[in-house]
Design a protein around this motif. Structure first.
Motif, PDB file in Angstrom:
ATOM      1  N   ASN A  47       0.827  -1.208   0.000  1.00 53.96           N
ATOM      2  CA  ASN A  47       0.000   0.000   0.000  1.00 53.96           C
ATOM      3  C   ASN A  47       0.859   1.255   0.000  1.00 53.96           C
ATOM      4  O   ASN A  47       2.092   1.195   0.081  1.00 53.96           O
ATOM      5  CB  ASN A  47      -0.989  -0.011   1.176  1.00 53.96           C
ATOM      6  N   ASP A  99       9.870   1.069  19.015  1.00 53.18           N
ATOM      7  CA  ASP A  99       8.817   2.038  19.295  1.00 53.18           C
ATOM      8  C   ASP A  99       8.648   3.047  18.169  1.00 53.18           C
ATOM      9  O   ASP A  99       7.778   3.899  18.234  1.00 53.18           O
ATOM     10  CB  ASP A  99       9.147   2.813  20.586  1.00 53.18           C
ATOM     11  N   ALA A 142       8.013   4.773  14.354  1.00 54.32           N
ATOM     12  CA  ALA A 142       6.754   4.816  13.613  1.00 54.32           C
ATOM     13  C   ALA A 142       6.773   3.903  12.395  1.00 54.32           C
ATOM     14  O   ALA A 142       5.883   3.962  11.570  1.00 54.32           O
ATOM     15  CB  ALA A 142       6.472   6.248  13.182  1.00 54.32           C
ATOM     16  N   HIS A 169       3.454   9.064  16.675  1.00 54.72           N
ATOM     17  CA  HIS A 169       3.306   7.611  16.628  1.00 54.72           C
ATOM     18  C   HIS A 169       3.529   6.968  17.998  1.00 54.72           C
ATOM     19  O   HIS A 169       2.712   6.174  18.478  1.00 54.72           O
ATOM     20  CB  HIS A 169       4.295   7.060  15.603  1.00 54.72           C
ATOM     21  N   THR A 170       4.647   7.321  18.639  1.00 54.34           N
ATOM     22  CA  THR A 170       4.968   6.679  19.924  1.00 54.34           C
ATOM     23  C   THR A 170       3.917   6.994  20.979  1.00 54.34           C
ATOM     24  O   THR A 170       3.552   6.134  21.773  1.00 54.34           O
ATOM     25  CB  THR A 170       6.328   7.155  20.457  1.00 54.34           C
ATOM     26  N   LYS A 210       1.191  -1.799  16.186  1.00 50.80           N
ATOM     27  CA  LYS A 210       1.683  -1.216  14.935  1.00 50.80           C
ATOM     28  C   LYS A 210       0.984  -1.838  13.732  1.00 50.80           C
ATOM     29  O   LYS A 210       0.683  -1.147  12.758  1.00 50.80           O
ATOM     30  CB  LYS A 210       3.197  -1.390  14.838  1.00 50.80           C
ATOM     31  N   ASP A 262      -1.048   0.053  10.858  1.00 50.84           N
ATOM     32  CA  ASP A 262      -0.865  -0.197   9.420  1.00 50.84           C
ATOM     33  C   ASP A 262      -2.211  -0.422   8.727  1.00 50.84           C
ATOM     34  O   ASP A 262      -2.463   0.118   7.646  1.00 50.84           O
ATOM     35  CB  ASP A 262       0.013  -1.440   9.197  1.00 50.84           C
ATOM     36  N   LEU A 287      -4.104   2.739   8.439  1.00 50.40           N
ATOM     37  CA  LEU A 287      -3.526   3.589   7.389  1.00 50.40           C
ATOM     38  C   LEU A 287      -4.021   3.119   6.035  1.00 50.40           C
ATOM     39  O   LEU A 287      -4.403   3.909   5.177  1.00 50.40           O
ATOM     40  CB  LEU A 287      -2.000   3.503   7.431  1.00 50.40           C
ATOM     41  N   GLU A 288      -4.034   1.795   5.893  1.00 44.81           N
ATOM     42  CA  GLU A 288      -4.437   1.229   4.623  1.00 44.81           C
ATOM     43  C   GLU A 288      -5.914   1.516   4.341  1.00 44.81           C
ATOM     44  O   GLU A 288      -6.301   1.816   3.223  1.00 44.81           O
ATOM     45  CB  GLU A 288      -4.183  -0.274   4.659  1.00 44.81           C
ATOM     46  N   GLU A 326      -7.420   3.979   5.356  1.00 41.82           N
ATOM     47  CA  GLU A 326      -7.541   5.434   5.291  1.00 41.82           C
ATOM     48  C   GLU A 326      -8.409   6.016   6.392  1.00 41.82           C
ATOM     49  O   GLU A 326      -9.139   6.980   6.185  1.00 41.82           O
ATOM     50  CB  GLU A 326      -8.000   5.882   3.897  1.00 41.82           C
ATOM     51  N   ARG A 344      -0.466   9.340   7.289  1.00 46.01           N
ATOM     52  CA  ARG A 344       0.837   9.604   7.860  1.00 46.01           C
ATOM     53  C   ARG A 344       1.246  11.032   7.514  1.00 46.01           C
ATOM     54  O   ARG A 344       1.279  11.412   6.349  1.00 46.01           O
ATOM     55  CB  ARG A 344       1.858   8.618   7.306  1.00 46.01           C
ATOM     56  N   ASP A 346       6.977  11.437  11.895  1.00 49.74           N
ATOM     57  CA  ASP A 346       6.406  10.341  12.696  1.00 49.74           C
ATOM     58  C   ASP A 346       5.041  10.687  13.240  1.00 49.74           C
ATOM     59  O   ASP A 346       4.612  10.149  14.254  1.00 49.74           O
ATOM     60  CB  ASP A 346       7.292   9.991  13.906  1.00 49.74           C
TER      61      ASP A 346
END
Lengths: 239, 783
Positions: A185, A211, A213, B736-737, B759, B763, B766-767, B769, B773, B777
């Motif tokens: 993707n 940790d 991203a 992100h963290t 995580k 992902d 994100l995929e 939507e 991103r 980060d």
């Protein structure tokens, strides 16, 4: 898609402010006419098809089998590998100020020389590669296609993804072939570029942390590389 | 002037002096003072007393008193009326000085206890006299002394205080060291077990304290003199004594003996304070003893702790706790050792029962966990006074060995699974029939283990499945126990955790009412002479709340019950139009009576699943049915039909033969399948009249466990994703963290998510939507 358009307009203003005078309205016509030259009668209105696009890229003197073609495709914001739209074509070249094949050919040749050096340019071309290599209507790339494009863009005239001891392109492709069953993707594609940049600066991977991203696939890749290198097992192993 | 001694007797008072003649006046006064000082016990007649008082008054008020004496102490008597007192004051000082110097000389003849006796005797005499003299010189106090003090003169005191000051300057400074020596000798004797007259020491302490005068404000006293001259040497001596003693004792005795000794010593010192020391010394004395007796030996004490733990020496551990709690940071190393020890004990206990993890009985496992917890909770209570930090160490250790042990090798989800199973066993109706109060206690214990479970979601999943089964099969031991358990879980984890459980419970209650409603409805439908309907009860289970799925096989219910359930369907449709009923045939069961058996007078009753019932009822028409006939009639799929038939074959309700008449291979004796024929066994025998044929097959149970774990994984992904979306929706943008740690925080009460799993969820989002991103980060929320 939205963010890519933003990138493009940034890029336009970058060149606009860089001295090359944008073309005036009447030169817009000359770009329009140039575009029409490559549009076959069977093509949709304001679009070029496979034949026209290939002819155009050949006229620019490019090797169709290499990363070279990705540069002009980014300039005209090609929505697919074998397709150009008139508006984006005109806008793209207008901003640069090249309205004839010789001018464009010269400009592309100059960009190709910069491609492996100018990381901002390389990133734009890299990111657009994902957009124009997707099948119509698809959000992601099939893995096998993605592998082809990674191999293509991470070699001359692009920047080879190789550091002192490591051929990262090979490792990456090998790893994905063995462990990745899904499609690629946009996030994975773009983050691979970030990872590429980091590894080029630091091949020991000390920048990486669990940790961070990074998408999961990159975490797994790092664990895989470290294991191959015989690094001490780190926290990924506890999984 | 003659030196005043105690031998001077005051019987012969000089003549009453002229008020203006200092020498004569002082001579008169000195005789009086001397009499009080030395011979008070003889008493003083009123005349002399009044005479002295008057002489002081007269002298102080005389206008032109002239001194014709030439001794040096007195000067400037001619300077004016207001100075007249000064002469008297100076003479008094000189008298006291001389008197005390005499005492110092006399003290040299005494030592040790005799010196103490001497000091105390003289102190008492002196201070008593001082009170009288102070009284006699009241006029001086009130006028001259007061005026001098008002003018801010230093070193002027009222007459009583003057006595104390002089004592300190002249006598105390000379003898205090020797007195202290004697005191310390006595204390040491007592520490060695001898009896001493400790009232003497108390008197010395009081005397030292009285001598502490605040220079800035003579009306107040301070403890400076006492602290410097008594407390300091006392503490030094104490420290030296215990350092020496403990060093020797430790070398010659065991640590346990030493602890007993130290405990006694500390107790003694506390009593010593109450008996004869000033309360002010409590804190420094404690500190001093703690250092010498405990802190200096803390390393060897702590080394002993592991041995005490290993041998479960509760009393000695309590002793050690008490000792080490007296010094700063004394207990931390014990807590660390305790925690490690409990964890080890827990792991060992689990290892002992986990020899065959597959066959591990839930009760055995949970009992093993509980035993360790109970044992060490008892120790914390007994030996460590339930101290919160020790309780925390216990909790940490228990959490470790409950979630990570040999049984949980593959993941921490085994503990909650076994705990839920044990709960199920407890809450199920059983032959043993535990007492209600016992049950309640055991449930409370279950909650003790539950508290330590990290994967609470796993427990919830298994619990709800088992509760569903108990409710559907109505084999729950008691409604009260069920409610009690749910409310315990609710208390521990909140409303959301038990919401579905409660709804399931409610559904069953509602269904009861519904059934009686239906009975009424049904009886009205029946015409007289109609066949009696099947006696059935129905449970209506809300789809969203029950962890149940529709059957995965087709099924044609037998005609015998079809009418009944269709009636119910229409009844329910009338009551709640628009609701859709899905029949969970796989959970239905019933009883059939076998009237055909030859060997019994009372017919057997078979308890069967509805699938089995459908099969058996076919034999009402034909004594023999082929596998294919049965499939056709029931529409059941092989994976459901085969086990159901298998039980009949095994129980010899049906006899199985090959369709072509060939004998069945031995290994296939209980394996029904195509090309087999089944015949009713008229010779069926059983010891019991009621025969339970509705038995779950082992492989089915295992399948169910695996399914449950799978759904847990799926649920976790959803839970993490929804947490992430919730957080991002609120924050719009987030690093992100930060997002990862926030997600962990939100979910931790259900299970502890792993970072790579979070995580992966990011992902996915994100995929899909939901997220995008951004730079640096950072992630953004897409509405």
């Amino acid at each position: 898609m939205q963010s890519d358009q933003i990138t493009n307009s940034d890029f336009n203003s970058y060149f606009a402010s860089n001295g090359s005078a944008p073309l005036a309205a009447k030169e817009k016509d000359s770009l329009g006419k140039l575009f029409e030259k490559y549009r076959d009668s069977t093509d949709e209105e304001d679009k070029t098809g496979v034949n026209g696009t290939m002819r155009y890229l050949q006229d620019l003197g490019l090797n169709l089998e290499s990363a070279e073609i990705l540069v002009p495709l980014e300039i005209v914001q090609a929505p697919a590998l074998a397709e150009m739209s008139k508006d984006a074509f005109v806008e793209g070249w207008k901003a640069i100020g090249a309205d004839t094949i010789p001018k464009q050919k010269a400009y592309v040749a100059g960009q190709l020389k910069q491609l492996s050096v100018d990381m901002a340019l390389f990133k734009r071309v890299y990111r657009h590669t994902f957009i124009c290599s997707r099948e119509p209507g698809q959000k992601a790339l099939p893995l096998e296609n993605a592998l082809v494009y990674w191999e293509m863009i991470f070699s001359e005239p692009g920047k080879p993804w190789i550091t002192g001891t490591t051929n990262w392109t090979n490792l990456w492709i090998e790893f994905l072939k063995a462990n990745w069953t899904k499609t690629v993707n946009k996030d994975m594609w773009n983050q691979t570029f970030e990872f590429f940049q980091k590894t080029m600066q630091d091949e020991t991977l000390s920048f990486w942390s669990e940790d961070g991203a990074w998408p999961g696939v990159i975490d797994e890749f790092v664990a895989n590389v470290k294991e191959k290198r015989g690094d001490l097992p780190d926290t990924m192993e506890t999984d | 002037m003659s030196v005043a001694t105690r031998t001077t007797t005051g019987t012969q008072m000089p003549p009453v002096p002229n008020r203006e003649d200092l020498d004569a006046t002082w001579k008169y006064l000195e005789a009086g003072v001397s009499k009080i000082m030395s011979n008070l016990q003889e008493g003083m007649d009123m005349t002399t007393y009044m005479g002295v008082y008057t002489a002081v008054h007269n002298f102080c008020t005389s206008q032109k008193a002239v001194s014709n004496s030439n001794h040096g102490v007195i000067g400037g008597a001619h300077r004016g009326a207001h100075l007249l007192g000064e002469d008297l004051y100076a003479n008094l000082i000189k008298y006291l000085n001389d008197y005390l110097t005499g005492l110092v000389a006399e003290s040299r003849t005494h030592a040790d206890e005799a010196l103490l006796s001497f000091y105390i005797r003289e102190w008492d005499r002196y201070t008593t006299a001082a009170k009288y003299i102070n009284h006699l010189f009241r006029y001086l106090n009130r006028h001259w002394v007061k005026r001098e003090m008002d003018e801010g003169k230093k070193n002027i005191y009222d007459v009583y205080t003057l006595h104390l000051v002089q004592w300190r300057l002249t006598l105390f400074s000379e003898v205090h060291e020797k007195v202290m020596e004697a005191v310390l000798k006595m204390v040491e004797k007592q520490r060695h077990g001898e009896t001493i007259e400790h009232s003497q020491i108390k008197s010395i302490v009081d005397s030292f304290v009285s001598l502490g005068l605040d220079e800035a404000d003579p009306t107040k006293s301070t403890l400076d003199v006492y602290r410097f001259n008594f407390e300091r040497p006392f503490l030094d001596a104490t420290k030296a004594f215990y350092q020496a003693e403990s060093k020797q004792f430790v070398a010659e005795n065991s640590i346990v003996e030493y602890m007993k000794k130290a405990e006694i010593r500390l107790q003694e010192e506390e009593e010593r304070v109450n008996m004869y020391l000033h309360a002010d010394i409590i804190i420094p004395l404690k500190k001093c003893c703690n250092t010498a007796l405990i802190a200096d030996h803390s390393a060897i004490l702590r080394d002993e702790f592991q041995i005490l733990l290993d041998n479960d020496r509760q009393d000695d551990m309590q002793r050690m706790y008490n000792l080490l709690s007296r010094i700063p940071d004394g207990l931390d190393p014990l807590r660390t050792k305790f925690e490690a020890h409990v964890r080890k004990a827990g792991l060992a206990a689990v290892a002992k029962v986990a020899v065959d993890a597959e066959k591990l009985e839930p009760k055995v496992y949970v009992d093993a966990l509980l035993e360790i917890h109970t044992q060490y909770q008892g120790l914390v209570k007994q030996a460590f006074k339930d101290e919160p930090e020790f309780t925390r160490s216990l909790d940490n250790a228990c959490r470790e060995f409950v979630n990570r042990n040999q049984v949980c090798k593959s993941g921490s989800n085994k503990s909650p699974e076994l705990l839920a199973k044990y709960t199920d066993i407890l809450l199920k109706k059983s032959a043993s029939g535990a007492e209600e109060s016992d049950l309640e206690n055991t449930l409370t214990q279950i909650m003790t283990v539950f508290k330590y479970i990290e994967d609470k979601d796993v427990f919830q999943k298994f619990y709800s499945r088992m509760l569903a089964r108990r409710l559907v099969h109505t084999n729950s031991s008691s409604d009260d126990a069920e409610t009690s358990m749910i409310s315990k879980l609710k208390e521990a984890c909140g409303y959301e955790y038990t919401n579905k459980l409660q709804r399931m419970f409610q559904d069953i209650q509602i269904s009861k009412d519904l059934n009686s409603g239906f009975k009424e409805f049904e009886s009205k439908l029946l015409e007289p002479g109609d066949e009696k309907p099947v006696d059935a009860s129905y449970s209506i289970l809300g789809t969203g709340f029950w962890p149940l799925n529709p059957p995965n096989t087709d099924f044609t219910p037998p005609a015998e019950i079809a009418k009944a359930y269709e009636r119910f369907q229409s009844f329910y449709g009338q009551k709640h139009s628009g609701r859709k009923l899905t029949w969970l045939w796989q959970l239905c069961k019933g009883e059939v009576r076998a009237n055909y058996c030859r060997n019994t007078k009372t017919p057997y009753t078979f308890q069967v699943s509805t699938y089995q019932m459908a099969i058996l009822l076919l034999f009402n028409e034909n004594d023999k049915n082929s596998y294919e006939d049965i499939v056709k009639a029931t529409q059941l799929q092989g994976d459901v039909l085969d086990p159901a038939l298998g039980i009949f074959v095994k129980a010899k309700v049906l006899n199985m033969t090959n369709i072509d008449g060939k004998p069945i291979a031995k290994e296939d004796a209980e394996k029904p399948g195509p090309d087999k024929t089944f015949a009713l066994n008229y010779d069926f025998k059983s010891k019991k009249i009621r025969v339970n044929l509705n038995i779950a097959v082992k492989s089915e149970q295992k399948q169910e466990v695996d399914d449950t774990h799978k759904t847990i994984e799926e649920d976790r992904k959803l839970l993490m994703q929804s947490a992430i979306v919730r957080i991002m929706k609120a924050r719009k943008k987030m690093k992100h963290t930060q997002l990862v740690s926030e997600t962990i925080n939100q979910i931790r009460s259900r299970f502890v998510p792993k970072i790579p799993d979070i995580k992966k969820c990011i992902d996915i989002l994100l995929e899909k939507e939901y997220l995008e991103r951004l730079d640096d980060d950072e992630l953004g929320y897409l509405a």
